[in-house]
Design an enzyme around this catalytic site. Sequence first.
Site, PDB file in Angstrom:
ATOM      1  N   GLY A  11       0.811  -1.201   0.000  1.00 51.85           N
ATOM      2  CA  GLY A  11       0.000   0.000   0.000  1.00 51.85           C
ATOM      3  C   GLY A  11       0.847   1.254   0.000  1.00 51.85           C
ATOM      4  O   GLY A  11       2.081   1.207  -0.073  1.00 51.85           O
ATOM      5  N   THR A  36      -6.231  -3.988  -1.698  1.00 49.03           N
ATOM      6  CA  THR A  36      -6.119  -2.580  -2.108  1.00 49.03           C
ATOM      7  C   THR A  36      -4.672  -2.214  -2.431  1.00 49.03           C
ATOM      8  O   THR A  36      -4.425  -1.161  -3.006  1.00 49.03           O
ATOM      9  CB  THR A  36      -6.643  -1.618  -1.016  1.00 49.03           C
ATOM     10  OG1 THR A  36      -5.884  -1.796   0.171  1.00 49.03           O
ATOM     11  CG2 THR A  36      -8.115  -1.860  -0.729  1.00 49.03           C
ATOM     12  N   GLY A  37      -3.724  -3.053  -2.052  1.00 43.59           N
ATOM     13  CA  GLY A  37      -2.322  -2.792  -2.334  1.00 43.59           C
ATOM     14  C   GLY A  37      -1.966  -3.078  -3.780  1.00 43.59           C
ATOM     15  O   GLY A  37      -2.748  -3.657  -4.531  1.00 43.59           O
ATOM     16  N   SER A  76      -4.708  -2.430   6.130  1.00 36.92           N
ATOM     17  CA  SER A  76      -6.091  -1.950   6.299  1.00 36.92           C
ATOM     18  C   SER A  76      -6.464  -1.084   5.117  1.00 36.92           C
ATOM     19  O   SER A  76      -5.650  -0.276   4.657  1.00 36.92           O
ATOM     20  CB  SER A  76      -6.240  -1.119   7.578  1.00 36.92           C
ATOM     21  OG  SER A  76      -7.559  -0.580   7.665  1.00 36.92           O
ATOM     22  N   LYS A  92     -12.413  -6.913   9.869  1.00 39.04           N
ATOM     23  CA  LYS A  92     -11.636  -8.116  10.187  1.00 39.04           C
ATOM     24  C   LYS A  92     -10.143  -7.826  10.292  1.00 39.04           C
ATOM     25  O   LYS A  92      -9.467  -8.357  11.177  1.00 39.04           O
ATOM     26  CB  LYS A  92     -11.891  -9.191   9.126  1.00 39.04           C
ATOM     27  CG  LYS A  92     -13.256  -9.851   9.239  1.00 39.04           C
ATOM     28  CD  LYS A  92     -13.533 -10.793   8.087  1.00 39.04           C
ATOM     29  CE  LYS A  92     -12.672 -12.030   8.159  1.00 39.04           C
ATOM     30  NZ  LYS A  92     -13.016 -12.999   7.083  1.00 39.04           N
ATOM     31  N   ASN A 100      -4.054 -11.543  15.504  1.00 39.49           N
ATOM     32  CA  ASN A 100      -3.071 -12.494  14.990  1.00 39.49           C
ATOM     33  C   ASN A 100      -1.646 -11.953  15.096  1.00 39.49           C
ATOM     34  O   ASN A 100      -0.709 -12.690  15.448  1.00 39.49           O
ATOM     35  CB  ASN A 100      -3.378 -12.839  13.536  1.00 39.49           C
ATOM     36  CG  ASN A 100      -4.614 -13.704  13.386  1.00 39.49           C
ATOM     37  OD1 ASN A 100      -5.005 -14.415  14.318  1.00 39.49           O
ATOM     38  ND2 ASN A 100      -5.248 -13.655  12.228  1.00 39.49           N
ATOM     39  N   LYS A 106       3.992 -11.677  20.451  1.00 35.53           N
ATOM     40  CA  LYS A 106       4.177 -12.300  21.760  1.00 35.53           C
ATOM     41  C   LYS A 106       5.049 -13.544  21.657  1.00 35.53           C
ATOM     42  O   LYS A 106       5.969 -13.757  22.456  1.00 35.53           O
ATOM     43  CB  LYS A 106       2.814 -12.643  22.364  1.00 35.53           C
ATOM     44  CG  LYS A 106       2.864 -13.300  23.739  1.00 35.53           C
ATOM     45  CD  LYS A 106       1.458 -13.438  24.293  1.00 35.53           C
ATOM     46  CE  LYS A 106       1.476 -14.190  25.630  1.00 35.53           C
ATOM     47  NZ  LYS A 106       1.684 -15.634  25.446  1.00 35.53           N
ATOM     48  N   ALA A 115      -0.833   0.752  13.276  1.00 37.78           N
ATOM     49  CA  ALA A 115      -1.214   1.999  12.621  1.00 37.78           C
ATOM     50  C   ALA A 115      -2.666   2.321  12.918  1.00 37.78           C
ATOM     51  O   ALA A 115      -3.584   1.727  12.343  1.00 37.78           O
ATOM     52  CB  ALA A 115      -0.993   1.889  11.116  1.00 37.78           C
ATOM     53  N   TYR A 146     -14.550   1.542   9.764  1.00 38.57           N
ATOM     54  CA  TYR A 146     -13.133   1.920   9.820  1.00 38.57           C
ATOM     55  C   TYR A 146     -12.773   2.491  11.186  1.00 38.57           C
ATOM     56  O   TYR A 146     -11.793   2.087  11.811  1.00 38.57           O
ATOM     57  CB  TYR A 146     -12.844   2.945   8.717  1.00 38.57           C
ATOM     58  CG  TYR A 146     -11.402   3.364   8.612  1.00 38.57           C
ATOM     59  CD1 TYR A 146     -10.419   2.455   8.225  1.00 38.57           C
ATOM     60  CD2 TYR A 146     -11.017   4.680   8.875  1.00 38.57           C
ATOM     61  CE1 TYR A 146      -9.086   2.847   8.115  1.00 38.57           C
ATOM     62  CE2 TYR A 146      -9.688   5.070   8.760  1.00 38.57           C
ATOM     63  CZ  TYR A 146      -8.738   4.151   8.379  1.00 38.57           C
ATOM     64  OH  TYR A 146      -7.421   4.536   8.279  1.00 38.57           O
TER      65      TYR A 146
END
Length: 323
Positions: A11, A36-37, A76, A92, A100, A106, A115, A146
């Site tokens: 993106g 979208t990328g 996103s 999602k 995830n 972790k 972001a 959003y």
Amino acid sequence: MKKVLITGAAGFLGSHLCDRFVKEGFYVIAMDNLITGDLKNIEHLFPLEQFEFCHHDVSKFVHVSGKLDYILHFASPASPIDYLKIPIQTLKVGSLGTLNLLGLAKSKKATILVASTSEVYGDPLVHPQNEDYYGNVSPVGPRGVYDEAKRFMESITMAYHRFHGLDTRIVRIFNTYGSRMRLNDGRVVPAFMGQALRGEGLSIFGDGSQTRSFCYIDDQIEGIYRLLFSDYRNPINIGNPHEITIKELAEEIIKLTGTNQKIVYKPLPQDDPLQRQPDITRAKEILGWEPKVKRKEGLKIVYDYFKSLDPEELQRREHRNFA
């Protein structure tokens, strides 16, 4: 060599982050599902040994073999046209995708930067917006998919920090512009640029009195980079505090392009914020950061970029469909 995973890497912001971290000597894993990328944004990095691309949706389980030092979660949809067309995917990636990646951080004992956005402030009742303001957001309005995805992202990130001791960072990004944007993605600078290049009137929603504050991409990337290597865990605004009305921006672009294009007024979309200006006091004090590129200079760079594209590439950036 330190290893960093950058999601949303194909993106606008993600691709520039890939450039920066490659330049700084990191091994970069670029992850994107390309909804979208655009691979064109990062194809110049493919020949490098310290760069690899992974075509994957972070809303599904994310695996990275070996050590991992840093994660930057930038996956996103970011423009109104995108997230209104794919609302479920937007929710999602902000919820399941963030979960995830926090789990991955972790397990790898990695530092993660997520972001967020100025949209967490909604249509603000406090001006300028500082990080202590909780916002004025409609969870059921069209923009809620959003806004609430980003608000959840911040909440779960802080929960992982407090409960698991995870090393986290949260950046709240204000309007940013630069090369590699899509001309038809609904964000105001590329929208005006595209209309200028086509010789069309510049479309303003509402009366044009609503304000935005535009940060050039190089400044934005520098702020994000400094935040990652700070020890600050709470959300922090990164944006340009120089506020301008949308009508004034349209007039600046008409002057820049040297045309006599008219301004065309259209109805204001529901829940569209009337004011947007970051208070960057915290970024100045903690990161020693503030934007350097003046809007006049940045807009010229971006307009020259779009003009330099060959007609086929310009049309592709104008009419790109979802993958």
